[in-house]
Write a protein that holds these residues in place. Structure first.
Motif, short mmCIF file in Angstrom:
data_model
loop_
_atom_site.label_atom_id
_atom_site.label_comp_id
_atom_site.label_asym_id
_atom_site.label_seq_id
_atom_site.Cartn_x
_atom_site.Cartn_y
_atom_site.Cartn_z
N ALA A 1 0.83 -1.21 0.00
CA ALA A 1 0.00 0.00 0.00
C ALA A 1 0.86 1.25 0.00
CB ALA A 1 -0.93 0.00 1.22
N MET A 2 1.92 1.26 0.79
CA MET A 2 2.80 2.43 0.83
C MET A 2 3.52 2.64 -0.50
SD MET A 2 1.95 3.58 3.65
CE MET A 2 2.99 4.97 3.95
N ILE B 1 -10.52 10.69 8.26
CA ILE B 1 -11.56 9.69 8.00
C ILE B 1 -12.03 9.08 9.31
CG2 ILE B 1 -12.00 7.42 6.98
CD1 ILE B 1 -10.12 8.29 4.67
N ILE B 2 -11.09 8.68 10.15
CA ILE B 2 -11.47 8.08 11.43
C ILE B 2 -12.27 9.06 12.27
CG2 ILE B 2 -10.55 7.24 13.63
CD1 ILE B 2 -8.31 5.89 11.95
N TYR C 1 -0.86 10.89 4.04
CA TYR C 1 -1.60 9.65 4.28
C TYR C 1 -2.12 9.59 5.71
CZ TYR C 1 -2.29 4.62 5.04
OH TYR C 1 -2.81 3.41 5.38
N ARG C 2 -1.26 9.92 6.67
CA ARG C 2 -1.67 9.91 8.07
C ARG C 2 -2.75 10.94 8.35
NH1 ARG C 2 3.54 8.16 8.85
NH2 ARG C 2 4.51 10.20 8.87
N LYS C 3 -2.63 12.15 7.77
CA LYS C 3 -3.62 13.20 7.98
C LYS C 3 -4.99 12.79 7.43
CE LYS C 3 -0.53 17.18 8.05
NZ LYS C 3 -0.08 18.37 7.32
N GLY D 1 2.27 9.75 -5.63
CA GLY D 1 2.77 11.03 -5.14
C GLY D 1 2.20 11.46 -3.81
N ILE D 2 1.69 10.51 -3.03
CA ILE D 2 1.12 10.82 -1.71
C ILE D 2 2.18 10.55 -0.65
CG2 ILE D 2 -0.68 10.20 -0.04
CD1 ILE D 2 -2.41 9.39 -2.47
#
Length: 133
Positions: free
Chosen positions: A103-104, A124-125, A117-119, A111-112
């Motif tokens: 996934a990473m 979402i959570i 990704y963490r933000k 380009g992410i």
């Protein structure tokens, strides 16, 4: 020293390839051998046909695609495998680092960044907390 024939017969017996060692159902076969290679589904069907007494293609496909007794998942070394439902948590745990790495890698090709990704994951959570999921 063991006789070659005795060793071969033992292996055939343990893998349910002798007529007298065939099991009653596909589920029993899967539970006994833990995982069945399923990169090529035709090979998986043939393998189950050889190991189950009354292999029924329609029943197997219903169990695999509509039921909850088995699943086709990416297992170790990224090979597709058919496993019984009760082994899903163990396979999920063992293969987690491979899935995360894949996934990473995809995110990097898009380009992410890790920070982005963490933000997004946190947002979402946060948005679904206390809501029906």
């Amino acid at each position: 020293m063991l006789e070659k024939e005795a060793v071969n017969r033992y292996i055939l017996s343990k893998t349910h390839l002798l007529p007298e060692t065939k099991l009653d159902s596909v589920g029993a076969v899967l539970r006994d051998i833990v995982a069945l290679d399923a990169n090529d589904l035709e090979d998986a069907y043939f393998s189950l046909y050889l190991r189950a007494k009354n292999f029924n293609v329609q029943a197997f496909e219903k169990g695999l695609y509509q039921g909850t007794s088995m699943a086709r998942v990416k297992g170790l070394k990224n090979y597709m495998q058919i496993i019984p439902q009760e082994y899903l948590p163990a396979v999920y745990t063992v293969t987690m680092s491979d899935r995360e790495a894949a996934a990473m890698n995809i995110l990097k090709t898009w380009g992410i960044t890790d920070d982005e990704y963490r933000k997004v994951g946190s947002a979402i959570i946060h948005s679904i907390v206390e809501k029906e999921k």
